[in-house]
Design a protein around this motif. Sequence first.
Motif, PDB file in Angstrom:
ATOM      1  N   SER A 101      53.884  33.568  82.761  1.00 52.16           N
ATOM      2  CA  SER A 101      53.712  32.307  83.480  1.00 52.16           C
ATOM      3  C   SER A 101      54.909  31.423  83.152  1.00 52.16           C
ATOM      4  CB  SER A 101      52.412  31.617  83.076  1.00 52.16           C
ATOM      5  OG  SER A 101      52.550  30.953  81.838  1.00 52.16           O
ATOM      6  N   ASP A 102      54.920  30.193  83.695  1.00 51.35           N
ATOM      7  CA  ASP A 102      56.051  29.321  83.381  1.00 51.35           C
ATOM      8  C   ASP A 102      55.847  28.557  82.084  1.00 51.35           C
ATOM      9  OD1 ASP A 102      55.321  26.570  85.727  1.00 51.35           O
ATOM     10  OD2 ASP A 102      54.222  27.345  84.013  1.00 51.35           O
ATOM     11  N   PHE A 103      54.677  28.683  81.470  1.00 51.23           N
ATOM     12  CA  PHE A 103      54.396  28.089  80.163  1.00 51.23           C
ATOM     13  C   PHE A 103      54.774  26.602  80.116  1.00 51.23           C
ATOM     14  CE2 PHE A 103      53.393  32.180  78.719  1.00 51.23           C
ATOM     15  CZ  PHE A 103      54.434  33.058  78.965  1.00 51.23           C
ATOM     16  N   TYR A 104      54.686  25.921  81.240  1.00 51.49           N
ATOM     17  CA  TYR A 104      55.037  24.492  81.325  1.00 51.49           C
ATOM     18  C   TYR A 104      56.445  24.251  80.770  1.00 51.49           C
ATOM     19  CZ  TYR A 104      50.045  24.198  82.113  1.00 51.49           C
ATOM     20  OH  TYR A 104      48.789  24.381  82.608  1.00 51.49           O
ATOM     21  N   GLY A 105      57.356  25.191  81.037  1.00 49.53           N
ATOM     22  CA  GLY A 105      58.734  25.032  80.603  1.00 49.53           C
ATOM     23  C   GLY A 105      59.014  25.477  79.188  1.00 49.53           C
TER      24      GLY A 105
END
Length: 127
Positions: A101-105
């Motif tokens: 996932s993008d892991f919130y950046g």
Amino acid sequence: QLQLVESGGGLVQSGGSLRLSCAASGFTLRYYAIGWFRQAPGAEREGISCINHSGGSIFYGDSVKGRFTISRDNAKDTVYLQIDGLKPEDTAIYYCARGSSDFYGMCPLTQDGYDYWGQGTQVTVSS
């Protein structure tokens, strides 16, 4: 077919350097966080570094801080791991993996954060 391919491993003397590369096929690597892991004989796989999709967030495991440098060239769709000051205890198979996932950046150093893995490249350090 989604694939990650590591390269750059080899046999080096203690104190030497290597640059590992991680390239992708079947997807565009620049949109994903990438992690580097290693597994020594008889040991569990260890998360050593990760970089988010933009290169703006980077993390290192405590055992490699100060000697390993992760970077990415999104124009070449490649992630690198520069390893300096190699020690015999760095001997392992090194794997790169794609973040799930993008892991919130951000990016994790745990295996469950990654969904596709390369076959690994062997790094052997002689004393």
